[in-house]
Design an enzyme around this catalytic site. Structure first.
Site, PDB file in Angstrom:
ATOM      1  N   GLU A 342       0.847  -1.204   0.000  1.00 36.38           N
ATOM      2  CA  GLU A 342       0.000   0.000   0.000  1.00 36.38           C
ATOM      3  C   GLU A 342       0.879   1.250   0.000  1.00 36.38           C
ATOM      4  OE1 GLU A 342      -4.332   0.471   1.673  1.00 36.38           O
ATOM      5  OE2 GLU A 342      -2.987   1.134   3.251  1.00 36.38           O
ATOM      6  N   HIS A 373       6.100 -26.764   2.889  1.00 43.43           N
ATOM      7  CA  HIS A 373       5.260 -27.850   2.359  1.00 43.43           C
ATOM      8  C   HIS A 373       4.167 -27.311   1.447  1.00 43.43           C
ATOM      9  CE1 HIS A 373       7.318 -30.603   5.021  1.00 43.43           C
ATOM     10  NE2 HIS A 373       7.223 -29.668   5.949  1.00 43.43           N
ATOM     11  N   LYS A 487     -13.692   1.577  -4.006  1.00 45.22           N
ATOM     12  CA  LYS A 487     -14.714   1.910  -3.003  1.00 45.22           C
ATOM     13  C   LYS A 487     -15.875   2.640  -3.663  1.00 45.22           C
ATOM     14  CE  LYS A 487     -11.410   2.580   0.780  1.00 45.22           C
ATOM     15  NZ  LYS A 487     -10.809   3.544   1.684  1.00 45.22           N
TER      16      LYS A 487
END
Ligand code: F6P
Length: 523
Positions: A342, A373, A487
Site C-alpha cells: 500500500e 510444504h 470503493k
C-alpha cells in the site's frame, strides 16, 4: 531509470553479478558473513546471501546520498508534511518518542491507560453489572492488521487480567456472526477502530454489533456503554453514538498502516497491559534512533531497503517472500503486505510524472515450516527469481534445554538455516527433475527472542525500509489513492443491487449480477 550517477555505475555491476552464482561468492570469500552482516541490540541482519560485493554496496550508498536520503530522514523525524498529496506529515515516529512527549499524544495515552486499567481491574462493567470478559476489535486494514498481528505474536506475554481479544474485519460479517453465537452480550465490549470513521466495512459491522446488543440489553441507553471508538474524527464518532469518555483520538499525521503505535493499539494494550505496549514502543524507538543516527553503511533499515532496490531494479526480481520461522508471526506477512504494497505500490513520482522503473515488488509470505510444504517448490525449482526474508529467533518459547519445546525449536532453526542454504547453493543433478539451480537470494533477520521490545524493533525496521525505498524511487509512500476507485464503484454497484437494475453497467458486470440474482433463487 533513476537519474543518478550511482544508478549508471550500478548497471554494469549488475550485468556481471547476474552471471555469477551466489554460491561462488562464498567460495571466493570464506569470511563473507563478516563483511555482510550488521547487528543492533539482539537483532542481527545477515545479508551475505545476496548477490552483492563491497563495490555494489558502496554504489548503493552513493545512490542513497544522491537521492538525499539524509534530508528525507530528517524531514520524516521533524514531522514535515512529506505526504504532499494529502498535505500531511507522516509522524508515526513521534508516537514512540517517550523522551520528548507530545502533549496531545500523552493525553490520549493516559485516556487509553485509564480505560485499559478499568477493564483489567473489572471496573468497566456491562449492562448487567458483570465485568467485561471479551473485546471485539472491529476494523480493517491498518485498523486491524497491526493489533491482530501483535496480539497473536505476543499472546504468551498477556497481562494476567487480560480479557479475550477478538478481531473482526470481513465485510461479509461471517467472522462477527460466528463470534456473536458464542459470546455473552452483557460482558462483550466492541472497539470500533477506524481512522476515517467512514469505512463501510467497519461501520456496517459495528451497526450489526449494535443491533445484537439492542436485542439483548434492557434499554438502548446502556448499549453505548459497550462501545469504545478510535478515530481521528471525534465528530463522526459522536454522531454514531460513541460516548465522549469512550472516544480515543489520533491524528491525520498517523497513516493507517502506521497506526498501531497510536490509540489504534488499544486492543494490544488490553491484551498485553500498558507495560507490554510501552515495551513495544520502546523497541520501535530504539530502531528509530538507530535509523536516524547511524551512518548509512552500518544502518540496518538503509541497507535492507537498498538491497531490495538492488534486487528489484538491477537484478530484475519482482517478488519478495516473507518467511518467519515462528508460528507466533502467523500474521506478519499480511501485515507487511499492507505496509509495503500500500505504501510503495505506486507508479507516479513525487513531481507527478510517471516512473520509468520498477517500484514495490509483489510481497507475500507464510510461516516458514508450513510454507516449505506449500510453495517452496517454486522457490527451489520454479522459473521465478524471488528474494526472501527469513526471520528467526534464537530463543524459542522455552529456555530449558531438556523440554519438548526446545526440541521443536531446534528443528525449526535447522529447517530455517537449511532452506536459506539450499536456496543459495542449489544441488546439481543430471536428472533435471531433481536439479536445484540455487542462486536464490535471501536475507536472514535473527532476533534474540520474540518479545514486545524486539517485535517493536522489527516492525519499525520494515517501516523504515519502506521509507528508504520510497526515497530512492522518488514516490510518496504515505498516500493510497489507488484504493479509492474500488470503493466508489462498490457504492455505485450497491445502488444497482438495491434497485435490481443493470442500466449503464458494462456487459461483464451486468451479466454477473444477473447470474447472481438467478442463482440466489436456486437450490
Ligand atoms: O482502503 C484502504 C484504507 O484506507 C487503509 O489505508 C486503511 O488502513 C484502511 O482502509 C482502513 O481505514 P480506516 O481506518 O479509515 O477505517
Amino acid at each position: 531509470m533513476i537519474h543518478a550517477h550511482a544508478y549508471t555505475m550500478l548497471q554494469p555491476l549488475a550485468e556481471s553479478m547476474r552471471t555469477q552464482h551466489l554460491k561462488n561468492l562464498f567460495t571466493q570469500d570464506s569470511e563473507r558473513f563478516k563483511s555482510f552482516h550488521l547487528e543492533k541490540e539482539g537483532l542481527l541482519f545477515d545479508f551475505s546471501k545476496q548477490k552483492i560485493n563491497t563495490e555494489i554496496i558502496d554504489e548503493l550508498l552513493n545512490l542513497a546520498s544522491e537521492q538525499q536520503l539524509d534530508t528525507w530522514i530528517e524531514r520524516l523525524f521533524n514531522g514535515d508534511k512529506i505526504n504532499h498529496t494529502e498535505n500531511r506529515a507522516a509522524w508515526h515516529t513521534a508516537l514512540r518518542d517517550v523522551s520528548t512527549p507530545n502533549p496531545d499524544v500523552s493525553k490520549q495515552w493516559h485516556k487509553m491507560e485509564s480505560l485499559v486499567n478499568q477493564v483489567h481491574q473489572k471496573q468497566f462493567r456491562g449492562y448487567s453489572g458483570k465485568p467485561i470478559s471479551d473485546i471485539i476489535n472491529i476494523g480493517v486494514g491498518g485498523s486491524d492488521l497491526g493489533p491482530l498481528m501483535v496480539t497473536h505474536a505476543l499472546d504468551k506475554d498477556k497481562h494476567e487480567h487480560a480479557p479475550n481479544v477478538h478481531f473482526v474485519s470481513t465485510l461479509d460479517a461471517q467472522q462477527l456472526h460466528k463470534l456473536l453465537k458464542s459470546l455473552d452480550p452483557a460482558t462483550t465490549l466492541f472497539v470500533v477502530a477506524s481512522k476515517s470513521f467512514s469505512t463501510i466495512d467497519t461501520l456496517s459491522l459495528a451497526k450489526t454489533a449494535k443491533e445484537w446488543l439492542e436485542e439483548h440489553a434492557p434499554n438502548h441507553k446502556v448499549v453505548m456503554n459497550h462501545f469504545v471508538g478510535i478515530s481521528t474524527n471525534p465528530i463522526k464518532m459522536s454522531k454514531w453514538g460513541i460516548l465522549p469518555e469512550h472516544q480515543l483520538i489520533f491524528w491525520e499525521w498517523v497513516g493507517g498502516r502506521f497506526s498501531l503505535w497510536s490509540t489504534i493499539g488499544f486492543s494490544i494494550a488490553l491484551r498485553l497491559g500498558m507495560q507490554g505496549y510501552n515495551d513495544m514502543l520502546a523497541g520501535a524507538h530504539a530502531m528509530d534512533q538507530h535509523f536516524k543516527n547511524t551512518p548509512f553503511k552500518q544502518n540496518i533499515p538503509v541497507l535492507l531497503g537498498l538491497i531490495g532496490v538492488w534486487n528489484t531494479n538491477f537484478l530484475n526480481l519482482s517478488a519478495q517472500a516473507i518467511l518467519p520461522y515462528d508460528s507466533r508471526l502467523k500474521y506478519f506477512a499480511s501485515y507487511l503486505e499492507q505496509l509495503e504494497m500500500e505504501s510503495n505500490g505506486k507508479r507516479t513520482k513525487r513531481d507527478g510524472t510517471a516512473v520509468t522503473y520498477r517500484t514495490c515488488p509483489i510481497l507475500w509470505g507464510e510461516v516458514g515450516p508450513n510454507a516449505q510444504h506449500a510453495f517452496y517448490q517454486l522457490l527451489h525449482q520454479g522459473t521465478e527469481r524471488v528474494m526472501s526474508d527469513f526471520i528467526l529467533f534464537s530463543q524459542g518459547i522455552s529456555q530449558s534445554d531438556q523440554d519438548r519445546a526446545n526440541y521443536h525449536h531446534n528443528l525449526n532453526i535447522a529447517n530455517c538455516l537449511a532452506q536459506s542454504r539450499a536456496m543459495m547453493t542449489g544441488d546439481i543433478n543430471e536428472d533435471l527433475h531433481k536439479n536445484y539451480p540455487g542462486d536464490q537470494v535471501s536475507n536472514t533477520l535473527l532476533l534474540k527472542k520474540l518479545d514486545a521490545y524486539h517485535l517493536g524493533m522489527l516492525i519499525a525496521l520494515y517501516e523504515h525500509k519502506v521509507f528508504v525505498q520510497s526515497v530512492i524511487w522518488d514516490i510518496n509512500p504515505f498516500d493510497q489513492w489507488g484504493v479509492e476507485l474500488g470503493k466508489e464503484l462498490a457504492l455505485n454497484i450497491f445502488e444497482h443491487i438495491k434497485a435490481q437494475s443493470v442500466d449503464g453497467l458494462d456487459s461483464s458486470t451486468a451479466n454477473l449480477l444477473k447470474n447472481i440474482w438467478k442463482q440466489r433463487h436456486e437450490n
